[in-house]
Motif scaffolding. Structure first.
Motif, PDB file in Angstrom:
ATOM      1  N   ALA A   1       0.869  -1.172   0.000  1.00 31.51           N
ATOM      2  CA  ALA A   1       0.000   0.000   0.000  1.00 31.51           C
ATOM      3  C   ALA A   1       0.906   1.222   0.000  1.00 31.51           C
ATOM      4  N   HIS A   2       0.557   2.204  -0.811  1.00 27.97           N
ATOM      5  CA  HIS A   2       1.391   3.391  -0.992  1.00 27.97           C
ATOM      6  C   HIS A   2       0.563   4.636  -0.700  1.00 27.97           C
ATOM      7  N   TYR A   3       1.245   5.672  -0.247  1.00 28.81           N
ATOM      8  CA  TYR A   3       0.618   6.976  -0.112  1.00 28.81           C
ATOM      9  C   TYR A   3       1.544   7.998  -0.741  1.00 28.81           C
ATOM     10  N   GLN A   4       1.060   8.730  -1.729  1.00 32.31           N
ATOM     11  CA  GLN A   4       1.849   9.718  -2.456  1.00 32.31           C
ATOM     12  C   GLN A   4       1.939  10.981  -1.607  1.00 32.31           C
ATOM     13  N   LEU A   5       3.142  11.315  -1.127  1.00 38.07           N
ATOM     14  CA  LEU A   5       3.356  12.499  -0.299  1.00 38.07           C
ATOM     15  C   LEU A   5       3.414  13.767  -1.144  1.00 38.07           C
ATOM     16  N   THR A   6       4.205  13.704  -2.213  1.00 36.35           N
ATOM     17  CA  THR A   6       4.337  14.809  -3.156  1.00 36.35           C
ATOM     18  C   THR A   6       4.336  14.191  -4.555  1.00 36.35           C
ATOM     19  N   GLU A   7       4.587  15.010  -5.552  1.00 31.79           N
ATOM     20  CA  GLU A   7       4.619  14.477  -6.917  1.00 31.79           C
ATOM     21  C   GLU A   7       5.718  13.433  -7.086  1.00 31.79           C
ATOM     22  N   ARG A   8       6.828  13.579  -6.379  1.00 29.73           N
ATOM     23  CA  ARG A   8       7.961  12.663  -6.522  1.00 29.73           C
ATOM     24  C   ARG A   8       8.101  11.649  -5.392  1.00 29.73           C
ATOM     25  N   TRP A   9       7.628  11.943  -4.202  1.00 32.88           N
ATOM     26  CA  TRP A   9       7.858  11.083  -3.028  1.00 32.88           C
ATOM     27  C   TRP A   9       6.606  10.338  -2.599  1.00 32.88           C
ATOM     28  N   ALA A  10       6.796   9.067  -2.218  1.00 29.12           N
ATOM     29  CA  ALA A  10       5.705   8.251  -1.679  1.00 29.12           C
ATOM     30  C   ALA A  10       6.258   7.384  -0.546  1.00 29.12           C
ATOM     31  N   VAL A  11       5.389   6.994   0.378  1.00 28.25           N
ATOM     32  CA  VAL A  11       5.746   6.020   1.403  1.00 28.25           C
ATOM     33  C   VAL A  11       5.011   4.734   1.067  1.00 28.25           C
ATOM     34  N   GLU A  12       5.602   3.611   1.466  1.00 28.09           N
ATOM     35  CA  GLU A  12       5.040   2.312   1.121  1.00 28.09           C
ATOM     36  C   GLU A  12       5.156   1.362   2.311  1.00 28.09           C
ATOM     37  N   ALA A  13       4.095   0.621   2.562  1.00 23.90           N
ATOM     38  CA  ALA A  13       4.110  -0.485   3.524  1.00 23.90           C
ATOM     39  C   ALA A  13       3.874  -1.755   2.722  1.00 23.90           C
ATOM     40  N   GLU A  14       4.758  -2.748   2.927  1.00 21.01           N
ATOM     41  CA  GLU A  14       4.735  -3.951   2.094  1.00 21.01           C
ATOM     42  C   GLU A  14       4.764  -5.201   2.966  1.00 21.01           C
ATOM     43  N   ILE A  15       3.966  -6.170   2.596  1.00 16.51           N
ATOM     44  CA  ILE A  15       4.005  -7.498   3.216  1.00 16.51           C
ATOM     45  C   ILE A  15       4.532  -8.436   2.140  1.00 16.51           C
ATOM     46  N   GLY A  16       5.635  -9.146   2.445  1.00 18.31           N
ATOM     47  CA  GLY A  16       6.258  -9.997   1.439  1.00 18.31           C
ATOM     48  C   GLY A  16       6.519 -11.405   1.939  1.00 18.31           C
ATOM     49  N   HIS A  17       6.724 -12.304   1.002  1.00 19.74           N
ATOM     50  CA  HIS A  17       7.043 -13.707   1.303  1.00 19.74           C
ATOM     51  C   HIS A  17       8.160 -14.146   0.372  1.00 19.74           C
ATOM     52  N   ILE A  18       9.197 -14.776   0.948  1.00 21.78           N
ATOM     53  CA  ILE A  18      10.279 -15.328   0.139  1.00 21.78           C
ATOM     54  C   ILE A  18      10.310 -16.829   0.349  1.00 21.78           C
ATOM     55  N   SER A  19      10.499 -17.563  -0.741  1.00 19.29           N
ATOM     56  CA  SER A  19      10.445 -19.028  -0.693  1.00 19.29           C
ATOM     57  C   SER A  19      11.170 -19.594  -1.907  1.00 19.29           C
ATOM     58  N   ASN A  20      11.667 -20.814  -1.775  1.00 19.18           N
ATOM     59  CA  ASN A  20      12.308 -21.433  -2.943  1.00 19.18           C
ATOM     60  C   ASN A  20      11.314 -22.245  -3.767  1.00 19.18           C
ATOM     61  N   GLY A  21      10.058 -22.249  -3.383  1.00 14.36           N
ATOM     62  CA  GLY A  21       9.032 -22.915  -4.177  1.00 14.36           C
ATOM     63  C   GLY A  21       9.205 -24.420  -4.285  1.00 14.36           C
ATOM     64  N   GLY A  22       9.882 -25.018  -3.313  1.00 15.01           N
ATOM     65  CA  GLY A  22      10.071 -26.456  -3.337  1.00 15.01           C
ATOM     66  C   GLY A  22      11.267 -26.901  -4.169  1.00 15.01           C
ATOM     67  N   LEU A  23      12.081 -25.976  -4.634  1.00 11.16           N
ATOM     68  CA  LEU A  23      13.252 -26.346  -5.430  1.00 11.16           C
ATOM     69  C   LEU A  23      14.349 -26.968  -4.570  1.00 11.16           C
TER      70      LEU A  23
ATOM     71  N   GLU B   1      15.851 -28.930  -0.893  1.00 11.04           N
ATOM     72  CA  GLU B   1      15.460 -30.063  -0.050  1.00 11.04           C
ATOM     73  C   GLU B   1      14.540 -29.612   1.075  1.00 11.04           C
ATOM     74  N   THR B   2      14.757 -28.379   1.561  1.00  5.10           N
ATOM     75  CA  THR B   2      13.853 -27.783   2.547  1.00  5.10           C
ATOM     76  C   THR B   2      13.320 -26.488   1.953  1.00  5.10           C
ATOM     77  N   ASN B   3      12.179 -26.049   2.437  1.00  3.21           N
ATOM     78  CA  ASN B   3      11.568 -24.812   1.955  1.00  3.21           C
ATOM     79  C   ASN B   3      10.922 -24.083   3.126  1.00  3.21           C
ATOM     80  N   PRO B   4      11.746 -23.514   4.028  1.00  5.49           N
ATOM     81  CA  PRO B   4      11.170 -22.873   5.197  1.00  5.49           C
ATOM     82  C   PRO B   4      10.410 -21.594   4.874  1.00  5.49           C
ATOM     83  N   GLY B   5      10.833 -20.849   3.862  1.00  2.00           N
ATOM     84  CA  GLY B   5      10.176 -19.592   3.530  1.00  2.00           C
ATOM     85  C   GLY B   5      10.254 -18.610   4.674  1.00  2.00           C
ATOM     86  N   SER B   6       9.863 -17.387   4.419  1.00  2.00           N
ATOM     87  CA  SER B   6       9.873 -16.356   5.445  1.00  2.00           C
ATOM     88  C   SER B   6       8.961 -15.221   5.017  1.00  2.00           C
TER      89      SER B   6
END
Length: 168
Positions: free
Chosen positions: A128-150, A152-157
């Motif tokens: 989700a982003h909020y445009q502060l000015t024409e050039r600047w914005a703040v962003e809050a992001e929820i992400g997930h990283i994973s090897n997709g089962g490639l 031997e283990t796939n703990p993800g985070s």
């Protein structure tokens, strides 16, 4: 072997869905080059939230002929010396005044895979982003990283990132 096939089908479906989204949600900005994004993250939020990282990304201007998709490059530096280098795509989903949301998908390499199970890792995010000015914005992001089962283990985070974005 079935996990690899399932992940490949899921990835193909996600990429197809991203490219098939209507272009009505494109940004009204007059980007000439794109944006630079710098942020701080807390990783392992579903566990102990004991990892921190810096995120830096270049997000290309929207490609009008490709449904407004924005090619991007992302680098993550984790506090324990881990580095993630990736290429991916962003897509703006919704805009209302100064507020907008987007999704992203990256495929890349991590230089010390012990924690994540493989050198090849995939990163997906909703922000989700909020445009502060024409050039600047703040962003809050929820992400997930994973090897997709490639691996031997796939703990993800899972991680939460707060960023500043600057239009170049």
């Amino acid at each position: 072997m079935k996990k690899k096939h399932t992940y490949a089908v899921g990835s193909f479906a996600l990429i197809t869905a991203l490219t098939a989204l209507p272009s009505y949600a494109q940004s009204q900005s007059q980007d000439k080059f794109g944006e630079l994004k710098v942020g701080a993250a807390i990783w392992n939020v579903m566990d102990d939230a004991d990892r921190s990282a810096a995120h830096v990304a270049y997000i290309h201007k929207p490609l009008k002929r490709f449904y407004g998709i924005q090619p991007s490059a992302l680098v993550i530096w984790a506090d324990e010396g881990q580095h993630y280098y990736s290429l991916g795509a962003h897509k703006e989903l919704y805009r209302n005044g100064r507020f907008f949301t987007s999704i992203a998908f990256h495929a890349g390499l991590v230089d010390s895979p012990e924690e994540l199970g493989d050198n090849v890792e995939f990163y997906s995010a909703l922000s989700a982003h909020y445009q502060l000015t024409e050039r600047w914005a703040v962003e809050a992001e929820i992400g997930h990283i994973s090897n997709g089962g490639l691996g031997e283990t796939n703990p993800g985070s899972e991680g939460i990132t707060l960023s500043l974005r600057y239009k170049l």
